[in-house]
Motif scaffolding. Structure first.
Motif, mmCIF file in Angstrom:
data_model
loop_
_atom_site.group_PDB
_atom_site.id
_atom_site.type_symbol
_atom_site.label_atom_id
_atom_site.label_comp_id
_atom_site.label_asym_id
_atom_site.label_seq_id
_atom_site.Cartn_x
_atom_site.Cartn_y
_atom_site.Cartn_z
ATOM 1 N N UNK A 250 0.840 -1.195 0.000
ATOM 2 C CA UNK A 250 0.000 0.000 0.000
ATOM 3 C C UNK A 250 0.877 1.247 0.000
ATOM 4 N N UNK A 251 0.365 2.292 -0.594
ATOM 5 C CA UNK A 251 1.080 3.569 -0.671
ATOM 6 C C UNK A 251 0.095 4.708 -0.459
ATOM 7 N N UNK A 252 0.620 5.852 -0.091
ATOM 8 C CA UNK A 252 -0.244 7.008 0.058
ATOM 9 C C UNK A 252 0.532 8.307 0.082
ATOM 10 N N UNK A 253 -0.170 9.377 -0.209
ATOM 11 C CA UNK A 253 0.335 10.732 -0.018
ATOM 12 C C UNK A 253 -0.503 11.318 1.105
ATOM 13 N N UNK A 254 0.025 11.241 2.321
ATOM 14 C CA UNK A 254 -0.763 11.524 3.512
ATOM 15 C C UNK A 254 -0.575 12.929 4.060
ATOM 16 N N UNK A 255 0.431 13.647 3.539
ATOM 17 C CA UNK A 255 0.735 14.928 4.184
ATOM 18 C C UNK A 255 1.119 16.040 3.214
ATOM 19 N N UNK A 256 1.224 15.740 1.919
ATOM 20 C CA UNK A 256 1.707 16.746 0.969
ATOM 21 C C UNK A 256 0.758 16.898 -0.222
ATOM 22 N N UNK A 257 -0.457 17.408 0.020
ATOM 23 C CA UNK A 257 -1.424 17.558 -1.077
ATOM 24 C C UNK A 257 -0.965 18.529 -2.158
ATOM 25 N N UNK A 258 -0.013 19.401 -1.826
ATOM 26 C CA UNK A 258 0.492 20.353 -2.830
ATOM 27 C C UNK A 258 1.316 19.645 -3.905
ATOM 28 N N UNK A 259 1.664 18.366 -3.655
ATOM 29 C CA UNK A 259 2.391 17.571 -4.642
ATOM 30 C C UNK A 259 1.556 16.333 -4.970
ATOM 31 N N UNK A 260 0.560 16.464 -5.824
ATOM 32 C CA UNK A 260 -0.401 15.369 -6.069
ATOM 33 C C UNK A 260 0.201 14.113 -6.675
ATOM 34 N N UNK A 261 1.382 14.206 -7.297
ATOM 35 C CA UNK A 261 2.004 13.037 -7.910
ATOM 36 C C UNK A 261 3.099 12.426 -7.046
ATOM 37 N N UNK A 262 3.072 12.778 -5.754
ATOM 38 C CA UNK A 262 4.091 12.320 -4.810
ATOM 39 C C UNK A 262 3.497 11.260 -3.888
ATOM 40 N N UNK A 263 4.358 10.441 -3.288
ATOM 41 C CA UNK A 263 3.957 9.474 -2.264
ATOM 42 C C UNK A 263 4.903 9.609 -1.081
#
Length: 385
Positions: A250-263
């Motif tokens: 599983x993966x997620x971007x949990x804290x950096x919504x300003x970087x939508x293509x980041x995990x």
């Protein structure tokens, strides 16, 4: 340009085995000299030059650790090329003895060059490695050395056809002295048969110093493909597995919504024919830690276990390369800071002798394949808070 230089400055400090404050002092970054063995975490003296090598692409500061490993092993850095003027200038300051090539082709066409190193943008490494092998040279990539299954298939095909070496420097094992020592202990049977590894790879993100490609999944490959490639390498090595399946990821971007293509978070559970594994990687190392990450590896055996604190010991011991081993008699601590790092010398030997002592080609590709597959099938995490 300044941001890229800051990124390189910080990423040099993430070479496995180095313990550093969030950034290294300017004098270490700008000194116009060959990187010394001690600055790269090895007490071994560089051997006399036995092969000639070059660098193409230096978008990550790991390239300095790569150069150091090969230099210690008996390689002579001859030339380098980067399409980015600022990166080339920084590299030239560190290695004034190396010639700056005008193009990639100049290096590929130089028949005296036997090995090419690269820390180019992650998704550009495999295509470069293919060109290097087709030019009759061996290749050593920073991790991740391959970012898609399509790239992997082509790399395997060309490697088989050319019989060249395609090595990926999984530095958290190959350039970390405590992990090297653990390999010796496991091989000697100190904890019986290994049945599981737990690998933790936390990192400090350094938002203001990262280049744009760092936040683009297509370019960095995804957090599991990128960071966790280290942990897959260690899982295969310590369990002795040559086959494995991804049980869950599983993966997620949990804290950096300003970087939508980041995990920023990922974890994996896997099962091999030699043991089981669990992996967790993230970009949440807080600024209060005096290292880029509290990297850990626990190796569970039938007769005991080993815990490695790679970069820092929050318990208070200075430096990195801490190893704890518990068997049926006792728990003891081993300071591994004086251990040698054999990868560079072994790779140079392999270039000269056409052997696979540093890392088998099968192992190199399987570690990459597992990381890519775990990334590809990972479920997306969405926390509601």
């Amino acid at each position: 340009m300044n941001d890229r230089r800051k990124f390189l400055k910080e990423s040099i400090s993430t070479a496995a085995g180095l313990v550093a404050l969030p950034t290294l002092p300017n004098e270490l970054v700008s000194v116009p000299a060959i990187v010394s063995a001690t600055s790269l975490g090895s007490d071994g003296k560089p051997k006399a030059a036995r092969i000639r090598f070059s660098v193409i692409g230096m978008n990550h500061g790991h390239i300095y650790g790569q150069v150091g490993a090969v230099t210690r092993g008996g390689g002579e850095l001859v030339s380098f090329y980067a399409k980015e003027p600022d990166l080339a200038a920084e590299f030239a300051k560190r290695f004034p003895q190396a010639k700056q090539a005008k193009s990639e082709a100049e290096i590929l066409n130089d028949k005296s060059i036997q090995l090419v190193l690269s820390s180019a943008i992650a998704n550009e490494r495999a295509p470069l490695g293919i060109r290097v092998m087709k030019a009759g040279k061996d290749f050593m990539s920073d991790k991740p050395g391959i970012t898609t299954l399509e790239q992997l298939a082509e790399v395997r095909k060309v490697q088989k056809e050319t019989k060249r070496i395609y090595s990926i420097m999984y530095s958290e094992r190959l350039e970390n002295k405590a992990t090297v020592k653990a390999g010796e202990l496991v091989k000697a049977g100190a904890i019986g048969n290994v049945i599981q590894t737990v690998g933790l790879g936390p990192h400090r993100i350094g938002l203001t110093t990262r280049p744009a490609w760092f936040f683009e999944k297509k370019q960095f490959g995804g957090i599991i493909c990128d960071i966790a490639s280290h942990q897959f390498d260690q899982f295969l090595f310590f369990t002795g597995s040559n086959q494995a399946d991804i049980v869950a990821s599983q993966v997620g971007n949990l804290h950096y919504p300003q970087y939508p293509n980041f995990e920023d978070f990922g974890d994996v559970m896997l099962r091999g024919n030699g043991g089981m594994g669990y992996i967790r990687v993230d970009w949440f190392t807080p600024d209060g830690l005096k290292s880029w990450g509290d990297g850990r590896l626990t190796i569970l055996g039938t007769e005991g276990f080993i815990e490695i604190r790679k970069n820092i010991d929050p318990g208070g011991r200075e430096g990195g390369n801490h190893l704890f081993i518990t068997d049926k008699k006792e728990t003891r601590y081993i300071d591994c800071s004086k251990e040698n790092l054999p990868y560079g010398e072994q790779l140079v030997d392999d270039v000269l002798n056409r052997t696979e002592t540093a890392m088998s080609q099968e192992h190199c590709f399987l570690a990459a394949e597992l990381a890519i597959k775990a990334q590809k099938q990972a479920q997306q995490i969405h926390l509601k808070k």
